[in-house]
Scaffold this active site. Structure first.
Site, PDB file in Angstrom:
ATOM      1  N   VAL A   7       0.868  -1.189   0.000  1.00 12.94           N
ATOM      2  CA  VAL A   7       0.000   0.000   0.000  1.00 12.94           C
ATOM      3  C   VAL A   7       0.897   1.229   0.000  1.00 12.94           C
ATOM      4  CG1 VAL A   7      -1.911  -1.177   1.167  1.00 12.94           C
ATOM      5  CG2 VAL A   7      -0.204   0.039   2.528  1.00 12.94           C
ATOM      6  N   ALA A   9       3.091   4.372   0.879  1.00  9.76           N
ATOM      7  CA  ALA A   9       3.840   4.660   2.108  1.00  9.76           C
ATOM      8  C   ALA A   9       3.102   5.683   2.962  1.00  9.76           C
ATOM      9  CB  ALA A   9       5.218   5.195   1.742  1.00  9.76           C
ATOM     10  N   ASN A  35       6.959   1.286  -0.543  1.00  5.91           N
ATOM     11  CA  ASN A  35       8.138   2.160  -0.476  1.00  5.91           C
ATOM     12  C   ASN A  35       8.126   2.968   0.819  1.00  5.91           C
ATOM     13  OD1 ASN A  35       9.622   1.665  -2.801  1.00  5.91           O
ATOM     14  ND2 ASN A  35       8.406   3.078  -4.041  1.00  5.91           N
ATOM     15  N   SER A  61      11.055  -3.719  -6.386  1.00  7.87           N
ATOM     16  CA  SER A  61      11.204  -2.861  -7.565  1.00  7.87           C
ATOM     17  C   SER A  61      10.897  -3.630  -8.840  1.00  7.87           C
ATOM     18  CB  SER A  61      12.627  -2.317  -7.663  1.00  7.87           C
ATOM     19  OG  SER A  61      12.758  -1.571  -8.863  1.00  7.87           O
ATOM     20  N   LYS A 115      16.148  -0.097  -0.794  1.00  4.09           N
ATOM     21  CA  LYS A 115      15.177   0.278  -1.847  1.00  4.09           C
ATOM     22  C   LYS A 115      15.154   1.792  -2.047  1.00  4.09           C
ATOM     23  CE  LYS A 115      12.239   0.285  -5.043  1.00  4.09           C
ATOM     24  NZ  LYS A 115      10.966   0.865  -4.977  1.00  4.09           N
ATOM     25  N   HIS A 118      18.103   2.628  -4.044  1.00  2.00           N
ATOM     26  CA  HIS A 118      17.800   2.188  -5.420  1.00  2.00           C
ATOM     27  C   HIS A 118      17.034   3.291  -6.153  1.00  2.00           C
ATOM     28  CE1 HIS A 118      14.802   0.691  -8.296  1.00  2.00           C
ATOM     29  NE2 HIS A 118      15.645  -0.275  -8.613  1.00  2.00           N
ATOM     30  N   ASN A 119      16.034   3.828  -5.500  1.00  2.00           N
ATOM     31  CA  ASN A 119      15.230   4.876  -6.138  1.00  2.00           C
ATOM     32  C   ASN A 119      16.023   6.164  -6.332  1.00  2.00           C
ATOM     33  OD1 ASN A 119      13.214   2.944  -5.884  1.00  2.00           O
ATOM     34  ND2 ASN A 119      11.629   4.461  -5.449  1.00  2.00           N
ATOM     35  N   GLU A 122      17.901   5.618  -9.308  1.00  2.00           N
ATOM     36  CA  GLU A 122      16.906   5.694 -10.400  1.00  2.00           C
ATOM     37  C   GLU A 122      16.658   7.168 -10.800  1.00  2.00           C
ATOM     38  OE1 GLU A 122      13.201   3.351  -9.707  1.00  2.00           O
ATOM     39  OE2 GLU A 122      12.153   5.257  -9.902  1.00  2.00           O
ATOM     40  N   TYR A 123      16.458   8.016  -9.817  1.00  2.00           N
ATOM     41  CA  TYR A 123      16.254   9.452 -10.091  1.00  2.00           C
ATOM     42  C   TYR A 123      17.464  10.018 -10.850  1.00  2.00           C
ATOM     43  CZ  TYR A 123      12.222  10.684  -7.014  1.00  2.00           C
ATOM     44  OH  TYR A 123      10.996  10.840  -6.426  1.00  2.00           O
ATOM     45  N   ARG A 378      35.348  30.314   8.778  1.00  2.00           N
ATOM     46  CA  ARG A 378      34.520  29.983   9.940  1.00  2.00           C
ATOM     47  C   ARG A 378      35.176  30.506  11.218  1.00  2.00           C
ATOM     48  NH1 ARG A 378      34.252  24.945  11.272  1.00  2.00           N
ATOM     49  NH2 ARG A 378      32.179  24.961  12.198  1.00  2.00           N
ATOM     50  N   HIS A 384      35.213  29.496  15.191  1.00  2.00           N
ATOM     51  CA  HIS A 384      34.890  28.067  15.196  1.00  2.00           C
ATOM     52  C   HIS A 384      36.117  27.179  15.335  1.00  2.00           C
ATOM     53  CE1 HIS A 384      30.639  28.620  14.482  1.00  2.00           C
ATOM     54  NE2 HIS A 384      30.905  29.472  13.507  1.00  2.00           N
TER      55      HIS A 384
HETATM   56  C1  6PG Z   1      10.445   0.696  -8.663  1.00  2.00           C
HETATM   57  C2  6PG Z   1      10.045   2.136  -8.710  1.00  2.00           C
HETATM   58  C3  6PG Z   1       8.815   2.345  -7.879  1.00  2.00           C
HETATM   59  C4  6PG Z   1       8.072   3.617  -8.180  1.00  2.00           C
HETATM   60  C5  6PG Z   1       8.786   4.834  -7.722  1.00  2.00           C
HETATM   61  C6  6PG Z   1       8.549   6.064  -8.526  1.00  2.00           C
HETATM   62  O1  6PG Z   1      11.547   0.466  -8.208  1.00  2.00           O
HETATM   63  O2  6PG Z   1       9.665  -0.159  -9.088  1.00  2.00           O
HETATM   64  O3  6PG Z   1      11.061   2.936  -8.203  1.00  2.00           O
HETATM   65  O4  6PG Z   1       9.200   2.243  -6.548  1.00  2.00           O
HETATM   66  O5  6PG Z   1       7.676   3.651  -9.493  1.00  2.00           O
HETATM   67  O6  6PG Z   1       8.315   5.085  -6.430  1.00  2.00           O
HETATM   68  O7  6PG Z   1       9.046   7.113  -7.787  1.00  2.00           O
HETATM   69  P1  6PG Z   1       8.578   8.575  -8.005  1.00  2.00           P
HETATM   70  O8  6PG Z   1       7.069   8.576  -8.044  1.00  2.00           O
HETATM   71  O9  6PG Z   1       9.111   9.351  -6.841  1.00  2.00           O
HETATM   72  O10 6PG Z   1       9.182   8.994  -9.310  1.00  2.00           O
END
Ligand code: 6PG
Length: 399
Positions: A7, A9, A35, A61, A115, A118-119, A122-123, A378, A384
């Site tokens: 579900v 997060a 997530n 993922s 995870k 991982h994301n 991905e970004y 500083r 400091h």
């Molecule tokens: C995955 C994706 C999945 C999801 C992301 C998208 O590994 O299958 O990463 O977790 O599609 O949450 O992330 P955003 O909505 O932040 O782009």
């Protein structure tokens, strides 16, 4: 009994747990495969353990395709609880040469932390790919079909990866409504659901530099300011002059620059995992992380074989850029990254993730950095204090 939930997060997870609790007995197991934010997972695990209920925080993922054909699964929590569901997870997970893309990663929130990173990666990779698109579109004035063909070609070589592959499918796709290319009908405002931001926040907290990933989060933020960008483009003239160096030569450099930046992005993500593992006592096996990312997940890529090999050779490698083979690859590709970044800067096409990947590399390979000046400043304005290179102790100067 083992109950698995996927579900969104946040509050929905707590609400499902609350609904389940009256029906549960000691020894039952709840699996949160969404997530979830890793700190929430730790709180939930503690609360449920007190009640005698097992809790696993599991990253999954792979999107819709992964749901049908096998995702990459990243479980964390009590090992004995994982062992109960292991056969199901191994059967469900994606396979690479028969090897399931799942393994127990560590206690508590280890799975959700991995995870999250991982994301974050991905970004970073998505932003890097988007910048190469912009450089082809505005820099080389290529059309969508030509751009799609470049990604298809790149996917056959060292850049072979799920994200490059799907990108090659996106560009030629016609829009049923207009008959034009669908990509040009999509509003350029990127949404996000938090995992990239959490990765940046966690990295800031642990003081681990992950600039490419942070930039990717920031650029999704930038995409939201459409009105202001329109105003600014009238003041400053639209960004993006044509790139004048040879078309084919630039394309080749662009692919090689993307590859270097991809290695650097994975290096940042893995370096964050190294520090987080020590801080949170996850005792992560990064070779195993790379192994279960080779199939099923969004960041699967041929490069993960090299990353896996790097951690196999040296389990406690602090940064992939120190690995012998990967550093050779970065050395071989860095001139192309430099060329692409300078062309982008000269033409005014935004390429901040490519630029910060190069900046990260240059900083990381600098034995000396100008932070002596920061310490002096500083000390000047805030007393400091600073350390000296020749004597132990703490010093302050009346500047
Ligand atoms: C995955 C994706 C999945 C999801 C992301 C998208 O590994 O299958 O990463 O977790 O599609 O949450 O992330 P955003 O909505 O932040 O782009």
């Amino acid at each position: 009994r083992a109950i698995m939930m996927l579900v969104p997060a946040g509050p929905p997870v707590d609400s499902v747990i609350k609904d389940l609790l009256p029906h549960l007995e000691k020894g039952d197991l709840i699996i949160d495969a969404g997530n979830s934010y890793f700190k929430d997972t730790d709180v939930r695990a503690r609360d449920l353990t007190k009640k005698g209920i097992y809790f696993l925080g599991v990253g999954v993922s792979g999107g819709e395709e992964g749901a049908r054909h096998g995702p990459s699964i990243m479980p964390g929590g009590p090992k004995e609880a994982y062992e109960r569901v292991r056969p199901i997870f191994e059967a469900a997970a994606a396979k690479v040469n028969g090897d399931p893309c799942v393994t127990w990663l560590g206690p508590e929130s280890a799975g959700h932390y991995v995870k999250m990173v991982h994301n974050g990666i991905e970004y970073g990779i998505m932003q890097l790919i988007a910048e190469t698109y912009d450089l082809m579109k505005r820099g080389l004035e290529m059309d969508d079909d030509e751009i799609g063909a470049v990604y298809a070609l790149w996917n056959k070589g060292e850049l072979n990866s799920y994200l490059v592959e799907i990108t090659s499918h996106i560009f030629p796709r016609p829009d049923e409504k207009t008959g034009k290319r669908l990509i040009d009908e999509i509003v350029g405002v990127a949404k996000q659901t938090g995992t990239g931001m959490w990765t940046s926040q966690s990295a800031m907290e642990l003081q681990v530099p992950i600039p490419t990933i942070e930039l990717a989060v920031a650029m999704r933020g930038m995409s939201v300011f459409t009105r202001e960008r329109e105003q600014a483009s009238a003041i400053y003239q639209p960004a993006g002059k044509k790139i004048t160096s040879g078309h084919d030569a630039f394309l080749k450099q662009l692919g090689r620059a993307l590859y270097a930046a991809m290695i650097i992005t994975y290096a940042q993500g893995m370096a964050l995992l190294v520090v987080a593992s020590a801080e949170y006592k996850y005792q992560l096996d990064l070779e195993a992380v790379a192994r279960i990312w080779r199939g099923g997940c969004i960041i699967r890529a041929a490069l993960l074989e090299d990353i896996r090999a790097a951690f196999r050779i040296k389990r406690d490698l602090p940064n992939l850029l120190l690995d012998h083979d990967l550093s050779q690859k970065v050395i071989e590709h860095q001139a192309d990254l430099r060329q692409v970044v300078s062309q982008a800067a000269a033409s005014g096409i935004p390429a901040p993730a490519l630029m910060s990947s190069l900046g990260y590399l240059d900083a990381y390979r600098s034995a000396w950095l100008p932070d002596n000046l920061i310490q002096a400043q500083r000390d000047y304005f805030g007393a400091h204090t600073y350390q000296r290179i020749d004597t132990k102790g703490t010093f302050h100067t009346i500047w």
